[in-house]
Design a protein around this motif. Structure first.
Motif, PDB file in Angstrom:
ATOM      1  N   HIS A  72       5.617 -10.470 -14.013  1.00 24.73           N
ATOM      2  CA  HIS A  72       4.194 -10.632 -13.698  1.00 24.73           C
ATOM      3  C   HIS A  72       3.682  -9.499 -12.813  1.00 24.73           C
ATOM      4  N   ILE A  73       4.521  -9.050 -11.888  1.00 20.89           N
ATOM      5  CA  ILE A  73       4.130  -7.906 -11.057  1.00 20.89           C
ATOM      6  C   ILE A  73       3.884  -6.683 -11.943  1.00 20.89           C
ATOM      7  N   ALA A  74       4.716  -6.503 -12.956  1.00 18.69           N
ATOM      8  CA  ALA A  74       4.545  -5.372 -13.870  1.00 18.69           C
ATOM      9  C   ALA A  74       3.200  -5.445 -14.591  1.00 18.69           C
ATOM     10  N   GLU A  75       2.741  -6.641 -14.938  1.00 21.19           N
ATOM     11  CA  GLU A  75       1.430  -6.791 -15.578  1.00 21.19           C
ATOM     12  C   GLU A  75       0.316  -6.331 -14.637  1.00 21.19           C
ATOM     13  N   LEU A  76       0.400  -6.740 -13.389  1.00 29.33           N
ATOM     14  CA  LEU A  76      -0.608  -6.342 -12.404  1.00 29.33           C
ATOM     15  C   LEU A  76      -0.542  -4.840 -12.135  1.00 29.33           C
ATOM     16  N   LEU A  77       0.666  -4.330 -12.024  1.00 29.41           N
ATOM     17  CA  LEU A  77       0.843  -2.906 -11.755  1.00 29.41           C
ATOM     18  C   LEU A  77       0.223  -2.066 -12.867  1.00 29.41           C
ATOM     19  N   ALA A  78       0.335  -2.519 -14.109  1.00 28.99           N
ATOM     20  CA  ALA A  78      -0.243  -1.784 -15.233  1.00 28.99           C
ATOM     21  C   ALA A  78      -1.757  -1.642 -15.084  1.00 28.99           C
ATOM     22  N   VAL A  79      -2.415  -2.682 -14.589  1.00 29.19           N
ATOM     23  CA  VAL A  79      -3.863  -2.627 -14.377  1.00 29.19           C
ATOM     24  C   VAL A  79      -4.189  -1.613 -13.285  1.00 29.19           C
ATOM     25  N   PHE A  80      -3.436  -1.642 -12.205  1.00 26.86           N
ATOM     26  CA  PHE A  80      -3.685  -0.709 -11.104  1.00 26.86           C
ATOM     27  C   PHE A  80      -3.413   0.736 -11.518  1.00 26.86           C
ATOM     28  N   ARG A  81      -2.402   0.958 -12.329  1.00 21.20           N
ATOM     29  CA  ARG A  81      -2.145   2.305 -12.836  1.00 21.20           C
ATOM     30  C   ARG A  81      -3.307   2.770 -13.722  1.00 21.20           C
ATOM     31  N   GLU A  82      -3.755   1.890 -14.582  1.00 23.90           N
ATOM     32  CA  GLU A  82      -4.842   2.211 -15.500  1.00 23.90           C
ATOM     33  C   GLU A  82      -6.123   2.579 -14.752  1.00 23.90           C
ATOM     34  N   ARG A  83      -6.429   1.832 -13.703  1.00 26.00           N
ATOM     35  CA  ARG A  83      -7.661   2.058 -12.948  1.00 26.00           C
ATOM     36  C   ARG A  83      -7.493   3.088 -11.823  1.00 26.00           C
ATOM     37  N   GLN A  84      -6.271   3.537 -11.634  1.00 19.76           N
ATOM     38  CA  GLN A  84      -5.957   4.483 -10.555  1.00 19.76           C
ATOM     39  C   GLN A  84      -6.316   3.914  -9.179  1.00 19.76           C
ATOM     40  N   TRP A  85      -6.034   2.647  -9.012  1.00 13.85           N
ATOM     41  CA  TRP A  85      -6.220   1.991  -7.722  1.00 13.85           C
ATOM     42  C   TRP A  85      -4.950   2.154  -6.887  1.00 13.85           C
ATOM     43  N   PRO A  86      -5.058   2.069  -5.576  1.00 12.56           N
ATOM     44  CA  PRO A  86      -3.886   2.310  -4.721  1.00 12.56           C
ATOM     45  C   PRO A  86      -2.831   1.211  -4.831  1.00 12.56           C
ATOM     46  N   VAL A  87      -1.588   1.656  -4.818  1.00 11.00           N
ATOM     47  CA  VAL A  87      -0.422   0.761  -4.848  1.00 11.00           C
ATOM     48  C   VAL A  87       0.448   1.114  -3.655  1.00 11.00           C
ATOM     49  N   LEU A  88       0.814   0.102  -2.888  1.00 13.68           N
ATOM     50  CA  LEU A  88       1.598   0.319  -1.672  1.00 13.68           C
ATOM     51  C   LEU A  88       2.850  -0.557  -1.711  1.00 13.68           C
ATOM     52  N   TYR A  89       3.946  -0.014  -1.228  1.00 17.86           N
ATOM     53  CA  TYR A  89       5.243  -0.684  -1.272  1.00 17.86           C
ATOM     54  C   TYR A  89       5.783  -0.895   0.147  1.00 17.86           C
ATOM     55  N   PRO A  90       5.414  -1.966   0.812  1.00 22.86           N
ATOM     56  CA  PRO A  90       6.109  -2.310   2.057  1.00 22.86           C
ATOM     57  C   PRO A  90       7.533  -2.787   1.711  1.00 22.86           C
ATOM     58  N   TYR A  91       8.520  -2.238   2.379  1.00 16.00           N
ATOM     59  CA  TYR A  91       9.887  -2.580   2.008  1.00 16.00           C
ATOM     60  C   TYR A  91      10.796  -2.533   3.232  1.00 16.00           C
ATOM     61  N   VAL A  92      11.879  -3.256   3.131  1.00 18.64           N
ATOM     62  CA  VAL A  92      12.881  -3.245   4.189  1.00 18.64           C
ATOM     63  C   VAL A  92      13.768  -2.022   4.015  1.00 18.64           C
ATOM     64  N   ALA A  93      13.810  -1.203   5.032  1.00 20.49           N
ATOM     65  CA  ALA A  93      14.655  -0.013   5.007  1.00 20.49           C
ATOM     66  C   ALA A  93      16.096  -0.406   5.336  1.00 20.49           C
ATOM     67  N   PRO A  94      17.072   0.408   4.929  1.00 18.96           N
ATOM     68  CA  PRO A  94      18.472   0.105   5.267  1.00 18.96           C
ATOM     69  C   PRO A  94      18.646  -0.138   6.758  1.00 18.96           C
ATOM     70  N   LYS A  95      19.427  -1.151   7.079  1.00 18.25           N
ATOM     71  CA  LYS A  95      19.617  -1.534   8.471  1.00 18.25           C
ATOM     72  C   LYS A  95      20.611  -0.612   9.171  1.00 18.25           C
ATOM     73  N   GLN A  96      20.268  -0.269  10.397  1.00 23.60           N
ATOM     74  CA  GLN A  96      21.147   0.534  11.241  1.00 23.60           C
ATOM     75  C   GLN A  96      21.697  -0.358  12.358  1.00 23.60           C
ATOM     76  N   SER A  97      22.663   0.167  13.079  1.00 22.25           N
ATOM     77  CA  SER A  97      23.283  -0.638  14.133  1.00 22.25           C
ATOM     78  C   SER A  97      22.275  -1.069  15.192  1.00 22.25           C
ATOM     79  N   PHE A  98      21.256  -0.227  15.427  1.00 21.84           N
ATOM     80  CA  PHE A  98      20.274  -0.566  16.457  1.00 21.84           C
ATOM     81  C   PHE A  98      19.243  -1.580  15.992  1.00 21.84           C
ATOM     82  N   ASP A  99      19.329  -2.020  14.721  1.00 25.75           N
ATOM     83  CA  ASP A  99      18.381  -3.000  14.194  1.00 25.75           C
ATOM     84  C   ASP A  99      18.772  -4.441  14.511  1.00 25.75           C
TER      85      ASP A  99
END
Length: 232
Positions: A72-99
């Motif tokens: 379902h995310i892929a369906e939404l992403l296709a619309v945003f690609r088509e319209r050239q609307w912004p897409v943002l990826y908040p994500y968890v970065a690899p954990k370090q010892s200080f995390d």
């Protein structure tokens, strides 16, 4: 039309919310942005599998419900690609010892995820001009420049997808609401390892913070926007 929380949130409780005036739709603005939160192999597994098999690969995986959401995310992403609307990826970065901190106290498994687990799922992976936002806490706004990027793009609406419904999705939705964005949560484009928690949090977000609807309806609403939103 049935809701994901029907049969979990009682009719009496739903009536109480309706009587108080909760749950009215806010609608979309003219300049949407798409958030794809934490759709990494650590939350999906590398291939679709039932939950108890999936967690043999990554204990933090949500199993096959994640892969249904990815479609379902892929369906939404296709619309945003088509319209050239912004897409943002908040994500968890690899954990370090200080995390190490309160999150690692609650969920020690997050500290031992293999490198592959942090990769974005290929079916919805970022493109060249998408915005990547490493984060350390549930909300995509906390400790990140997300609000700054959205202001620069002129966004007035956030379509929030990804994982988990009860955690990072909800935290980001509440903060987006607090920043006065219109928020849309496609109910089948978010996922959680708990079906109950997924349903209850969708109900709460629909009541207070966001418009919640199936992806098919979200796509129709997005396509009905007359003017293209901001280019990245």
């Amino acid at each position: 039309m049935s809701k994901p929380w029907d049969g979990i949130i009682s009719e009496e409780e739903q009536r109480a919310y309706n009587a108080a005036g909760f749950g009215r739709a806010t609608g979309l603005g003219k300049r949407p942005a798409l958030l794809i939160i934490d759709v990494q192999y650590r939350t999906t597994g590398t291939v679709p599998k039932p939950f108890w098999e999936a967690i043999e690969e990554y204990p933090t995986s949500c199993g096959d419900v994640a892969w249904r959401a990815v479609g379902h995310i892929a369906e939404l992403l296709a619309v945003f690609r088509e319209r050239q609307w912004p897409v943002l990826y908040p994500y968890v970065a690899p954990k370090q010892s200080f995390d190490f901190g309160r999150l690692s106290d609650k969920v020690p498994a997050i500290m031992g995820v293999a490198a592959k687990g942090y990769e974005f799922v290929a079916e919805i992976a970022p493109a060249e001009h998408d915005i990547l936002l490493p984060k350390k806490h549930p909300s995509a706004f906390f400790g990140t420049p997300l609000a700054s990027y959205l202001i620069n793009a002129g966004a007035d609406t956030l379509v929030v997808t990804g994982c988990s419904t009860s955690g990072c999705v909800r935290g980001s939705v509440v903060d987006a609401f607090a920043y006065n964005f219109r928020v849309l949560v496609p109910q089948d484009a978010v996922y959680d390892r708990s079906a109950t928690s997924h349903a209850v949090n969708l109900f709460d977000m629909a009541s207070k913070y966001a418009d919640v609807m199936p992806t098919v309806d979200a796509v129709a609403a997005l396509r009905a926007i007359d003017q293209p939103g901001p280019r990245r």
